[in-house]
Design an enzyme around this catalytic site. Sequence first.
Site, PDB file in Angstrom:
ATOM      1  N   ASP A 266       0.839  -1.196   0.000  1.00 31.32           N
ATOM      2  CA  ASP A 266       0.000   0.000   0.000  1.00 31.32           C
ATOM      3  C   ASP A 266       0.878   1.252   0.000  1.00 31.32           C
ATOM      4  O   ASP A 266       1.369   1.683   1.043  1.00 31.32           O
ATOM      5  CB  ASP A 266      -0.907  -0.016   1.245  1.00 31.32           C
ATOM      6  CG  ASP A 266      -1.865   1.174   1.254  1.00 31.32           C
ATOM      7  OD1 ASP A 266      -1.955   1.868   0.216  1.00 31.32           O
ATOM      8  OD2 ASP A 266      -2.524   1.385   2.297  1.00 31.32           O
ATOM      9  N   LYS A 273       1.340   8.058   0.447  1.00 30.89           N
ATOM     10  CA  LYS A 273       1.718   8.071   1.863  1.00 30.89           C
ATOM     11  C   LYS A 273       3.072   8.755   2.025  1.00 30.89           C
ATOM     12  O   LYS A 273       3.930   8.608   1.155  1.00 30.89           O
ATOM     13  CB  LYS A 273       1.878   6.628   2.370  1.00 30.89           C
ATOM     14  CG  LYS A 273       0.599   5.900   2.656  1.00 30.89           C
ATOM     15  CD  LYS A 273       0.903   4.511   3.236  1.00 30.89           C
ATOM     16  CE  LYS A 273      -0.349   3.688   3.417  1.00 30.89           C
ATOM     17  NZ  LYS A 273      -1.343   4.281   4.313  1.00 30.89           N
ATOM     18  N   ASP A 284       0.018  -5.127   4.555  1.00 35.45           N
ATOM     19  CA  ASP A 284      -1.368  -4.707   4.374  1.00 35.45           C
ATOM     20  C   ASP A 284      -2.264  -5.835   3.836  1.00 35.45           C
ATOM     21  O   ASP A 284      -3.425  -5.612   3.502  1.00 35.45           O
ATOM     22  CB  ASP A 284      -1.410  -3.479   3.441  1.00 35.45           C
ATOM     23  CG  ASP A 284      -2.539  -2.524   3.785  1.00 35.45           C
ATOM     24  OD1 ASP A 284      -3.094  -2.639   4.894  1.00 35.45           O
ATOM     25  OD2 ASP A 284      -2.883  -1.685   2.927  1.00 35.45           O
ATOM     26  N   ASP A 343      -5.750   6.364  -0.869  1.00 30.87           N
ATOM     27  CA  ASP A 343      -5.140   5.602   0.227  1.00 30.87           C
ATOM     28  C   ASP A 343      -6.200   4.918   1.097  1.00 30.87           C
ATOM     29  O   ASP A 343      -5.871   4.101   1.948  1.00 30.87           O
ATOM     30  CB  ASP A 343      -4.254   6.526   1.071  1.00 30.87           C
ATOM     31  CG  ASP A 343      -3.298   5.754   1.966  1.00 30.87           C
ATOM     32  OD1 ASP A 343      -3.115   4.539   1.720  1.00 30.87           O
ATOM     33  OD2 ASP A 343      -2.732   6.363   2.891  1.00 30.87           O
ATOM     34  N   ARG A 347     -11.095  -0.381   2.198  1.00 33.49           N
ATOM     35  CA  ARG A 347     -12.567  -0.442   2.252  1.00 33.49           C
ATOM     36  C   ARG A 347     -13.161  -0.673   0.864  1.00 33.49           C
ATOM     37  O   ARG A 347     -14.249  -1.236   0.733  1.00 33.49           O
ATOM     38  CB  ARG A 347     -13.108   0.839   2.911  1.00 33.49           C
ATOM     39  CG  ARG A 347     -12.877   2.098   2.134  1.00 33.49           C
ATOM     40  CD  ARG A 347     -13.065   3.341   2.994  1.00 33.49           C
ATOM     41  NE  ARG A 347     -11.936   3.555   3.909  1.00 33.49           N
ATOM     42  CZ  ARG A 347     -11.856   4.554   4.776  1.00 33.49           C
ATOM     43  NH1 ARG A 347     -12.835   5.439   4.881  1.00 33.49           N
ATOM     44  NH2 ARG A 347     -10.811   4.684   5.563  1.00 33.49           N
TER      45      ARG A 347
HETATM   46  N1  BES Z   1      -3.263   0.231   5.144  1.00 33.74           N
HETATM   47  C1  BES Z   1      -3.653   1.486   5.656  1.00 33.74           C
HETATM   48  C2  BES Z   1      -3.914   1.487   7.155  1.00 33.74           C
HETATM   49  C3  BES Z   1      -2.765   1.165   8.069  1.00 33.74           C
HETATM   50  C4  BES Z   1      -2.129   2.180   8.751  1.00 33.74           C
HETATM   51  C5  BES Z   1      -2.388  -0.134   8.322  1.00 33.74           C
HETATM   52  C6  BES Z   1      -1.116   1.903   9.625  1.00 33.74           C
HETATM   53  C7  BES Z   1      -1.355  -0.418   9.202  1.00 33.74           C
HETATM   54  C8  BES Z   1      -0.723   0.602   9.860  1.00 33.74           C
HETATM   55  C9  BES Z   1      -4.924   1.971   4.964  1.00 33.74           C
HETATM   56  O1  BES Z   1      -5.093   1.553   3.656  1.00 33.74           O
HETATM   57  C10 BES Z   1      -4.887   3.459   4.945  1.00 33.74           C
HETATM   58  O2  BES Z   1      -4.019   3.981   4.326  1.00 33.74           O
HETATM   59  N2  BES Z   1      -5.828   4.127   5.624  1.00 33.74           N
HETATM   60  C11 BES Z   1      -5.886   5.545   5.658  1.00 33.74           C
HETATM   61  C12 BES Z   1      -7.313   5.965   5.478  1.00 33.74           C
HETATM   62  C13 BES Z   1      -7.504   7.420   5.252  1.00 33.74           C
HETATM   63  C14 BES Z   1      -6.867   7.863   3.942  1.00 33.74           C
HETATM   64  C15 BES Z   1      -8.966   7.744   5.251  1.00 33.74           C
HETATM   65  C16 BES Z   1      -5.336   5.983   7.005  1.00 33.74           C
HETATM   66  O3  BES Z   1      -5.554   5.299   8.001  1.00 33.74           O
HETATM   67  O4  BES Z   1      -4.645   6.995   7.036  1.00 33.74           O
HETATM   68 ZN    ZN Z   2      -4.155  -0.163   3.105  1.00 38.09          ZN
HETATM   69 MN    MN Z   3      -4.146   2.843   2.263  1.00 42.87          MN
END
Ligand code: BES
Ligand code: ZN
Ligand code: MN
Length: 502
Positions: A266, A273, A284, A343, A347
């Site tokens: 990811d 990111k 992920d 990102d 979901r």
């Molecule tokens: N894979 C990430 C979430 C994640 C964060 C997993 C830290 C393990 C450790 C997910 O896909 C993500 O990036 N989520 C975003 C959502 C946001 C953009 C609404 C997040 O949590 O920042």
């Molecule tokens: Zn993710």
């Molecule tokens: Mn993500």
Amino acid sequence: MKISCRKKIAVDSKKDAIIIPVYKNIRSLKNITGKKIDDELQNIIQSDYFNFDEKESKSFYIDVNKKLKKIYIIHIPKEKGEARFYMELGAKTASIFKKDKISSFSLISFEDIYNEKKDLYITKAFLEGFMFNDYTFDKYKSKKSPEYFFEAEIITAMPKMKKYIDENTDRWNAVFTNINIMKDLINTPSNYLNPYDFTEFVKNNIADNVECIIWDEKEILNNNMNLLYNVGKGSVNKPYFIQLKYKGNPESDKNIALVGKGITFDSGGYSLKPASSMAHMKDDMAGAALMFTLTKLISELNLKININTYIPLAENLIGANSVLVGDVITSASSKTVEILNTDAEGRLILADALYFATKTDPEIIIDAATLTGACVVALGPYCAGIFSNRKFLSKQISDVSYEVSEDVWELPLYADYEQGIISSVADIANMSSFTREGGAIHAALFLKQFIDNYPWIHIDMAGPAYLEKSHPVFGKEATGFGLRLLYNFLLTHYSEGENERH
Ligand code: BES
Ligand code: ZN
Ligand code: MN
């Protein structure tokens, strides 16, 4: 680890060492250790050299039948405590044994020490902690750490304890074999495990009693899984969708649906990111690894239960063809989704998979995902967030969580927050207008739109699936979190015939 059980007495042990749990003023253990060891033990613990206030366990050589035998005396409280205490003791002992090069040991059962005849959880917890620590990931190192094959021999004078150990060792080994496979999958770098590699691994490692259907990009599109397709289309490593069907109870129509997030890397996509947040995004796919190994475990143990498992796999990258911010995609369920943040991809792929999960009229849908950083902010790294649209389910999973010492905490699905995921151009947006506030809740509310009100548990395990700071039992990096939790949950509440935990 090989586990066996022997009735009495420790003096006969042929293993490298003997572990004796003791507390202050412990009674004579002659009936289980034999007189020789008991005499020596009493000498040691009554000497000035031995101090019960010290935390660390000590080892001694004692003379047994003219041979020096190593014994490890470990301190335990006089009153028995929670399982997690003994798990930690087991994990610590594994570290000590690796250092001391002890590969086989006899262990005086904790139940014998406590004279506990009913609730046989303590020796098991110790062994589980030990097994959690019996793992190394050195596939990509030129210099391998020494290979250990631990052998544990439990010594008990209680027939019930012997029966319990004899009946369960195969199951415990199956559980930890699968925990280690799950950890390997999560620890494997993305260049060795892309979506296609994941499908190959599943195909080659799942037992014959599980039907395995794998859809490639074309079939994904033919089945209108446009969210999964769009998340994966920016990479040369195309998305896949795996369905596993295990019919352990063919007379019944009841079935369980399991869904696991499988993003093999990811990057965030165009909503890129920052470098520090990308560091371990090979993890992920922990939800996918969990649901695969759980299905594999259940099929290997032939549980009387029907399982349908859905694993969407994709790599979330930037490319000429990547999904763009603002794109509107029609999901498999035909709801349209505006991609406000590339990102928030987990979901999206889950939404398409959850839609398929509703199609077999399941008794319950369980999904697991490393879904939001917000969940880690809320609960810290060691605890997963759980959400459910049925109160009794969150209670049941929380109770099992306590018993297996894999921590979860319920977070709410407040309808008031649904306004956050309203889109001005599509049916729903993939990111909340509340931005970071309550991020784990908004992600869960998004998923809720795709489960057709079937009984559902969502596990956000972004924290505990992979740890940067070591945990005393689960260690660091991939932890295997969730496998014991869901295995015991399904065994207790859904498997027919057998509903005792073991
Ligand atoms: N894979 C990430 C979430 C994640 C964060 C997993 C830290 C393990 C450790 C997910 O896909 C993500 O990036 N989520 C975003 C959502 C946001 C953009 C609404 C997040 O949590 O920042
Ligand atoms: Zn993710
Ligand atoms: Mn993500």
